[in-house]
Design an enzyme around this catalytic site. Sequence first.
Site, PDB file in Angstrom:
ATOM      1  N   TRP A   1       0.849  -1.184   0.000  1.00 13.41           N
ATOM      2  CA  TRP A   1       0.000   0.000   0.000  1.00 13.41           C
ATOM      3  C   TRP A   1       0.887   1.236   0.000  1.00 13.41           C
ATOM      4  O   TRP A   1       1.851   1.329   0.768  1.00 13.41           O
ATOM      5  CB  TRP A   1      -0.905  -0.030   1.231  1.00 13.41           C
TER       6      TRP A   1
ATOM      7  N   ASP B   1      -1.436  -5.935   8.920  1.00 11.63           N
ATOM      8  CA  ASP B   1      -2.382  -4.929   8.433  1.00 11.63           C
ATOM      9  C   ASP B   1      -3.630  -5.674   7.958  1.00 11.63           C
ATOM     10  O   ASP B   1      -3.611  -6.354   6.925  1.00 11.63           O
ATOM     11  CB  ASP B   1      -1.756  -4.129   7.293  1.00 11.63           C
TER      12      ASP B   1
ATOM     13  N   LYS C   1     -13.825  -0.622   4.914  1.00 13.92           N
ATOM     14  CA  LYS C   1     -14.279  -1.437   3.784  1.00 13.92           C
ATOM     15  C   LYS C   1     -15.423  -2.361   4.184  1.00 13.92           C
ATOM     16  O   LYS C   1     -16.490  -2.366   3.557  1.00 13.92           O
ATOM     17  CB  LYS C   1     -13.120  -2.258   3.217  1.00 13.92           C
TER      18      LYS C   1
END
Length: 395
Positions: free
Chosen positions: A129, A210, A245
């Site tokens: 990311w 993560d 999300k």
Amino acid sequence: MFQLDLAPADPILGLTETFKADTHPDKINLGVGVYQDATGKTPILKAVTQAETHLLKNESSKGYLPIPGVPELATHTQELLFGAGHAIIQEGRARTAQTPGGTGALRVAADFLLRAAPKATVWLSNPSWANHQAIFEAAGFPVKDYRYYDKASQGFDSEGFMADLEGVAEGDIVILHSCCHNPSGIDLDQTAWEAIATQAKAKNLICLVDFAYQGFGEGLEGDRAGLHVLLDAGLSVLVASSFSKNFGLYSERIGTITVVEETANDAINAFSHVQAAIRAIYSSPPAHGGKIVATILGDATLKALWIEELAEMRSRTKAMRQAFVQGMTDRQQVVDFDFINHQKGMFSFLGLTQEQVLKLRANNHIYIVGSGRINVAGITPANIDLLCDAVTKVL
């Protein structure tokens, strides 16, 4: 006063601004990393609406939350990560704090780790990311990368990964994507997770997981399988969770940071430094998003509705992967895109060059990150034929 040059634009958020300025009626945005439904909109989940209605009727104060945030959120987060009744929960070996999104969780983790391991190097997957490197460099860490994505096979670079893992030094920090790797969509397999656990135990490595997409890959339980390999090995672990999300709460900025230690006392000591880091950054988190998540996960009916809606999002994303692969197969035989069907989550590398990406933007008003990474959730029944036709032309 400030002698500064213009800061470079964010490659993803800047792309979104360019997309917004485009007036073409058939423009397609596959850059920004947010879930979209079949109509191209980012929906508010029904479970969220019902939870907010409940909160509006019953909320009596806008006072500050405590430093760790909504207390019930910690309990529910740990149940999502470990499973209800897990030994880690029963033994009090985990502590969780609410944060402003997954980004906030990572920054808190970075500041905490600077206290715990100030001389460590942070290792990121290549690619990772885009904000990972910036966050840990801003905290003061040197950052290196380990091989992950193999362009030739469009898959996991197992050999390179294993070799680089051997080179991670004693006490270093390894950042791992629990599932739905951003940006490749390629997840670690069981062998890789076991290798990480072995190296972590041998070299006292710190694993920061993560967990931004729980539920978008194989489901809530399946997506935590890799994390549990580390936990079953008895490792101390940090987990940065995001609810942007899987709850569609992007604008509410809601995440958590969880520290897992070998003993309850160790967890208490470590968490005191997590709280000290939070106090220095933002003191306490915003309330609304945390209360929404806690309300949903604390109510059996709302939780069941949320799980159903999450399954629908996961299913739609998977269906768009399959539809794109089929569409490309129907149009050409030059490139086999079947590798996309084996990826998970919202993201994928199409294997396009930057020149091809720019052609798609200039000629077809299709916006893709320069690396060729797309947000699969941005594909809809209305735009998939336009997309497949355009990609076929640039191959």
